[in-house]
Design an enzyme around this catalytic site. Structure first.
Site, PDB file in Angstrom:
ATOM      1  N   HIS A  49      -3.056   2.307  -2.518  1.00 23.50           N
ATOM      2  CA  HIS A  49      -4.152   1.456  -2.054  1.00 23.50           C
ATOM      3  C   HIS A  49      -4.919   0.811  -3.207  1.00 23.50           C
ATOM      4  O   HIS A  49      -5.494  -0.271  -3.037  1.00 23.50           O
ATOM      5  CB  HIS A  49      -5.104   2.264  -1.172  1.00 23.50           C
ATOM      6  CG  HIS A  49      -4.530   2.593   0.163  1.00 23.50           C
ATOM      7  ND1 HIS A  49      -4.547   1.728   1.227  1.00 23.50           N
ATOM      8  CD2 HIS A  49      -3.884   3.717   0.604  1.00 23.50           C
ATOM      9  CE1 HIS A  49      -3.973   2.281   2.278  1.00 23.50           C
ATOM     10  NE2 HIS A  49      -3.561   3.497   1.927  1.00 23.50           N
ATOM     11  N   ASN A  96       0.829  -1.212   0.000  1.00 16.65           N
ATOM     12  CA  ASN A  96       0.000   0.000   0.000  1.00 16.65           C
ATOM     13  C   ASN A  96       0.860   1.258   0.000  1.00 16.65           C
ATOM     14  O   ASN A  96       0.560   2.228  -0.703  1.00 16.65           O
ATOM     15  CB  ASN A  96      -0.926   0.020   1.215  1.00 16.65           C
ATOM     16  CG  ASN A  96      -2.158  -0.860   1.018  1.00 16.65           C
ATOM     17  OD1 ASN A  96      -2.587  -1.100  -0.107  1.00 16.65           O
ATOM     18  ND2 ASN A  96      -2.718  -1.352   2.121  1.00 16.65           N
ATOM     19  N   GLU A  98      -5.930  -7.454   5.498  1.00 17.78           N
ATOM     20  CA  GLU A  98      -5.281  -8.435   4.629  1.00 17.78           C
ATOM     21  C   GLU A  98      -5.340  -9.840   5.206  1.00 17.78           C
ATOM     22  O   GLU A  98      -4.600 -10.734   4.766  1.00 17.78           O
ATOM     23  CB  GLU A  98      -3.821  -8.029   4.365  1.00 17.78           C
ATOM     24  CG  GLU A  98      -2.913  -8.078   5.568  1.00 17.78           C
ATOM     25  CD  GLU A  98      -2.906  -6.782   6.373  1.00 17.78           C
ATOM     26  OE1 GLU A  98      -1.964  -6.607   7.161  1.00 17.78           O
ATOM     27  OE2 GLU A  98      -3.828  -5.951   6.208  1.00 17.78           O
TER      28      GLU A  98
END
Length: 341
Positions: free
Chosen positions: A225, A220, A255
């Protein structure tokens, strides 16, 4: 072409006209028949009285004529008496007329009222059935059995059926939104908790695999993102393809993902987790670099009472896998523990 339905207003007006015409016709005919019968009976009675009176007057006149032959007796006064009496007898009493037509009219009135009540019940029946089924939450197919023989009931039934179908569709959509992860399209933690609670409550043997994508924060931070979301979606799809029908895949949060394997031993769960881990390390990803995973595996035991207890054990196994250098699987099964790389 749809089945023809009568308009309720047409039904009511038509039945009213028919009833009025029928009632009027029957009343007139009944009154005529009764009045005619009265006249016939009165005619017969008058005729009999007429014969009797004429015979009596004639007899009296003959007797008086024989007793007083010199007297000139006129018959006209006697005939006037007979005529006055006969005219009095020819008039029909009002009470007799009313009595003769009361019974037929009463029968006719009862018949008409019974017919009106029957029509009213036929009109109300489908409306009552629709109302009852709707209040009791009956399915659309139950409404199909209602005899909507007139147009208004048919239209009302169609509106309610469409409303129920639309409501069920919206409820289904809302349920999916509540139980599915909006990014990956797989079930979310809400659905996961429901499945785990049912398995534990029913004491069904099962294993779980808690998965975390390694070093996902750096993806990220480095690629943004949007790329991170693509990585998550690709992994969710890869996980579902590999697990297939042997288990259920969920997004635990961020995640982290979970696989629930009902009626599956821990050895099979380890094999599936390792197969998924090895294939994931070899996949091309949206960020252009390998994305590995760490997994914590455990199985349901007799001392497990809640889903949180089982998840805590799997989380401990995942933490140990992370501490062991990532891209590995840690298994905690009751008192045993092992790391697989």
């Amino acid at each position: 072409m749809g089945k023809f339905k009568l308009k309720l207003s047409f039904v009511i007006v038509s039945m009213t006209i028919i009833v009025v015409l029928a009632t009027t016709s029957v009343s007139i005919w009944s009154s005529y028949q009764n009045f005619n019968d009265i006249l016939m009976h009165n005619k017969i009675a008058v005729r009999e009285n007429y014969v009797k009176e004429i015979s009596a007057i004639t007899k009296i006149y003959v007797q008086e004529k024989f007793q007083e032959p010199d007297m000139d007796k006129a018959i006209e006064p006697y005939m006037e008496q007979v005529a006055d009496k006969l005219l009095d007898e020819m008039s029909i009493p009002f009470s007799a007329f009313i009595k003769s037509i009361t019974v037929p009219l009463l029968i006719l009135f009862i018949t008409v009222m019974a017919f009106a009540v029957w029509i009213a019940l036929k009109i109300v029946q489908p409306l009552k059935k629709i109302s009852t089924d709707f209040e009791e939450g009956e399915a659309v197919r139950e409404l199909e059995d209602i005899n909507d023989w007139y147009d208004e009931a048919h239209s009302l039934k169609n509106v309610i059926q469409n409303m129920i179908t639309c409501s069920e569709s919206k409820i289904s959509d809302l349920t999916n939104q509540l139980n599915l992860d909006s990014l990956t399209g797989i079930p979310n933690r809400r659905g996961m908790d429901q499945i785990l609670n049912e398995l534990i409550l029913n004491r069904v043997p099962h294993s779980i695999v808690l998965i975390d994508l390694d070093d996902f924060k750096s993806i990220n931070d480095t690629y943004g993102h949007t790329i991170g979301d693509e990585v998550l979606k690709a992994f969710a799809n890869h996980m579902q393809v590999n697990i297939d029908k042997r288990g259920m895949c969920f997004r635990y949060g961020g995640e982290e993902f979970m696989v629930i394997l009902p009626s599956t031993t821990i050895d099979v769960a380890i094999e599936l987790a390792e197969n998924l881990r090895i294939k994931q390390a070899l996949l091309d990803t949206a960020c252009g670099r390998p994305v590995t995973l760490s997994a914590g595996v455990t199985a349901f035991a007799a001392n497990i009472k809640t889903s949180n207890q089982l998840i805590t054990i799997a989380d401990q196994a995942l933490y140990k896998a992370k501490q062991s250098g990532r891209n590995c699987t840690c298994v905690i099964n009751e008192c045993s523990e092992k790391i697989i790389k």
